[in-house]
Scaffold this motif. Structure first.
Motif, PDB file in Angstrom:
ATOM      1  N   HIS A 127      45.411  82.925  92.813  1.00  0.00           N
ATOM      2  CA  HIS A 127      46.516  83.114  93.758  1.00  0.00           C
ATOM      3  C   HIS A 127      47.599  83.986  93.120  1.00  0.00           C
ATOM      4  O   HIS A 127      48.129  84.905  93.765  1.00  0.00           O
ATOM      5  CB  HIS A 127      47.074  81.745  94.129  1.00  0.00           C
ATOM      6  N   ARG A 182      46.305  87.632  92.729  1.00  0.00           N
ATOM      7  CA  ARG A 182      46.317  88.335  94.017  1.00  0.00           C
ATOM      8  C   ARG A 182      47.740  88.755  94.394  1.00  0.00           C
ATOM      9  O   ARG A 182      47.953  89.865  94.897  1.00  0.00           O
ATOM     10  CB  ARG A 182      45.725  87.454  95.106  1.00  0.00           C
ATOM     11  N   ASP A 242      52.376  91.963 104.947  1.00  0.00           N
ATOM     12  CA  ASP A 242      52.043  90.603 105.385  1.00  0.00           C
ATOM     13  C   ASP A 242      51.246  89.934 104.277  1.00  0.00           C
ATOM     14  O   ASP A 242      50.923  90.544 103.255  1.00  0.00           O
ATOM     15  CB  ASP A 242      51.281  90.603 106.717  1.00  0.00           C
ATOM     16  N   ARG A 243      50.902  88.646 104.477  1.00  0.00           N
ATOM     17  CA  ARG A 243      50.229  87.872 103.433  1.00  0.00           C
ATOM     18  C   ARG A 243      48.714  87.838 103.584  1.00  0.00           C
ATOM     19  O   ARG A 243      48.029  87.137 102.838  1.00  0.00           O
ATOM     20  CB  ARG A 243      50.751  86.429 103.445  1.00  0.00           C
ATOM     21  N   GLY A 244      48.195  88.590 104.527  1.00  0.00           N
ATOM     22  CA  GLY A 244      46.761  88.544 104.790  1.00  0.00           C
ATOM     23  C   GLY A 244      45.913  88.817 103.563  1.00  0.00           C
ATOM     24  O   GLY A 244      44.861  88.204 103.368  1.00  0.00           O
ATOM     25  N   PHE A 245      46.357  89.748 102.700  1.00  0.00           N
ATOM     26  CA  PHE A 245      45.570  90.136 101.532  1.00  0.00           C
ATOM     27  C   PHE A 245      45.382  88.971 100.554  1.00  0.00           C
ATOM     28  O   PHE A 245      44.448  88.968  99.747  1.00  0.00           O
ATOM     29  CB  PHE A 245      46.239  91.311 100.811  1.00  0.00           C
ATOM     30  N   TYR A 271      44.537  85.949 101.253  1.00  0.00           N
ATOM     31  CA  TYR A 271      43.559  84.954 101.698  1.00  0.00           C
ATOM     32  C   TYR A 271      42.230  85.568 102.107  1.00  0.00           C
ATOM     33  O   TYR A 271      41.372  84.881 102.661  1.00  0.00           O
ATOM     34  CB  TYR A 271      44.161  84.151 102.859  1.00  0.00           C
ATOM     35  N   GLN A 272      42.039  86.859 101.828  1.00  0.00           N
ATOM     36  CA  GLN A 272      40.768  87.501 102.125  1.00  0.00           C
ATOM     37  C   GLN A 272      39.703  87.002 101.149  1.00  0.00           C
ATOM     38  O   GLN A 272      39.959  86.868  99.960  1.00  0.00           O
ATOM     39  CB  GLN A 272      40.897  89.014 102.021  1.00  0.00           C
ATOM     40  N   THR A 273      38.516  86.740 101.655  1.00  0.00           N
ATOM     41  CA  THR A 273      37.423  86.250 100.803  1.00  0.00           C
ATOM     42  C   THR A 273      36.539  87.404 100.350  1.00  0.00           C
ATOM     43  O   THR A 273      36.587  88.494 100.921  1.00  0.00           O
ATOM     44  CB  THR A 273      36.568  85.229 101.567  1.00  0.00           C
TER      45      THR A 273
END
Length: 409
Positions: free
Chosen positions: A169, A172, A402-405, A407-409
């Motif tokens: 975390h 990232r 945004d925070r999308g990056f 939580y990408q798998t």
């Protein structure tokens, strides 16, 4: 004397839903419920009773550590019971100073004696906790030896997995790229640097004055074939040299000390390149407040839990743009629960390592530290926080919006 202490208990835990029995030195008792007690407090001397009368909860805790009081049951229940009968969250937030005048003075005197104003004193304070030998920490940390709040995302089943979650975390959030130079201030046993070097290909530097940890980290780096990727500056945070692409510090800003927050942030900004990204992970209050005396006296001498508000103010003065703030308070309760469970399960093995150093007093001190802190992050009126501040040096033009990056798998 027992009658006075009985009145103090009636006022503090009388309305708690947790059945508690207090057994005084003269054999008389106080019970806040007719139900079977879940927690028993047994005074073994008149002095221990006087200590509780004079110093209230702090006196009880010190008597427990010195074995003048025995406590049977889950130590966390003591914090929970006091929270149920204590002030609300908003009332506690509005009270920046320790209300007990004697403890407030003792806390003030501690700062005079053990404050981190001088680097030599700061190094001694760090060694007091971290240079006890690695054996103690092996007994309650996860295999990566990560000594900071873990990240218990949905589906996490173990402390080891939660710590791996946290390390990734952080990486990232920093948007690490191969070949970048990452500084980790107070990197402990190197968990973040090992993860960042192995998974993201960075070149890492640890800054820490703690000898035992640094020796362990260097040996582990050689075993992993990373000795050319990880270097160590064995020095105080104020003595950092070099310029880095990315900055991280996990759970060490609290060791800067009450008067040294500006020094820390000045050093943080000074070693980060323009446009560089950093992450500061620390236990905090929302606003400047006194730090708990027990923790300063017995666990982290010279420590101070910064206020989020004062931290942000100083960061702004040094041109650091706040990109994101995440509060992991509830994650820390679960982390401390796991550490406390591991410590108690492995206590006998630790005691056999060095029965003189790891004696009954040490056992009680560490049990109180881990269990009480776990509950102090969990109660409805908890004022402790665990913040991760992601920031850039100067206004960023490249960090995701945004925070999308994350939580990408």
């Amino acid at each position: 004397m027992s009658w006075l202490l009985r009145r103090i208990y009636a006022a503090s835990i009388g309305r708690s839903s947790i059945p508690i029995e207090v057994i005084f030195f003269d054999g008389s008792t106080y019970r806040n419920s007719s139900d079977p007690p879940e927690l028993k407090i047994h005074y073994k001397s008149r002095w221990s009773q006087l200590n509780s009368i004079i110093n209230h909860g702090w006196g009880l805790l010190e008597s427990y550590i010195s074995q003048a009081v025995d406590i049977e049951g889950d130590l966390k229940l003591l914090i929970k019971a006091n929270a149920e009968a204590g002030p609300s969250l908003s009332e506690k937030i509005r009270q920046p100073h320790i209300p007990h005048l004697i403890i407030r003075f003792r806390n003030f005197w501690h700062e005079l004696r053990f404050g981190n104003r001088k680097i030599s004193r700061a190094v001694k304070n760090a060694l007091h906790h971290y240079n006890r030998g690695n054996e103690i920490f092996w007994q309650y940390l996860d295999p990566s030896m990560t000594y900071t709040c873990a990240y218990w995302k949905k589906g996490t089943r173990s402390l080891a997995d939660a710590q791996k979650n946290k390390l990734d975390h952080v990486c990232r959030k920093l948007m690490l790229q191969p070949g970048e130079k990452l500084i980790d201030v107070g990197g402990g046993w190197g968990a973040l640097l090992f993860h960042a070097c192995e998974k993201y290909g960075v070149i890492g530097t640890n800054v820490s004055p703690t000898i035992d940890q640094n020796q362990w980290l260097a040996k582990k780096a050689r075993e992993k074939g990373l000795e050319d990727k990880i270097s160590i500056q064995e020095k105080d945070f104020r003595q950092v040299t070099g310029t880095f692409d990315k900055y991280a510090s996990l759970g060490v800003f609290e060791h800067a000390g009450k008067g040294q927050l500006r020094d820390w942030i000045r050093s943080m900004a000074g070693c980060l390149k323009e446009g560089g990204i950093g992450l500061l992970h620390f236990i905090a209050h929302d606003r400047p407040m006194d730090t708990e005396f027990f923790i300063r006296k017995h666990i982290f001498p010279g420590g101070y839990l910064p206020g989020l508000s004062e931290t942000i103010d100083i960061m702004a003065e040094y041109g650091l743009e706040i990109l994101d703030i995440e509060n992991l308070r509830r994650h820390y309760s679960l982390t401390l629960d796991a550490w406390a469970k591991n410590f108690e399960q492995n206590w006998e093995a630790l005691h056999r390592c060095n029965c003189d150093q790891f004696n009954e007093r040490f056992c009680r001190t560490w049990k109180a530290y881990l269990n009480f802190c776990a509950e102090c992050f969990r109660t409805d009126n908890a004022i402790l926080r665990l913040y991760q501040i992601t920031f850039s040096k100067g206004n960023t033009t490249t960090y995701p919006m945004d925070r999308g990056f994350l939580y990408q798998t």
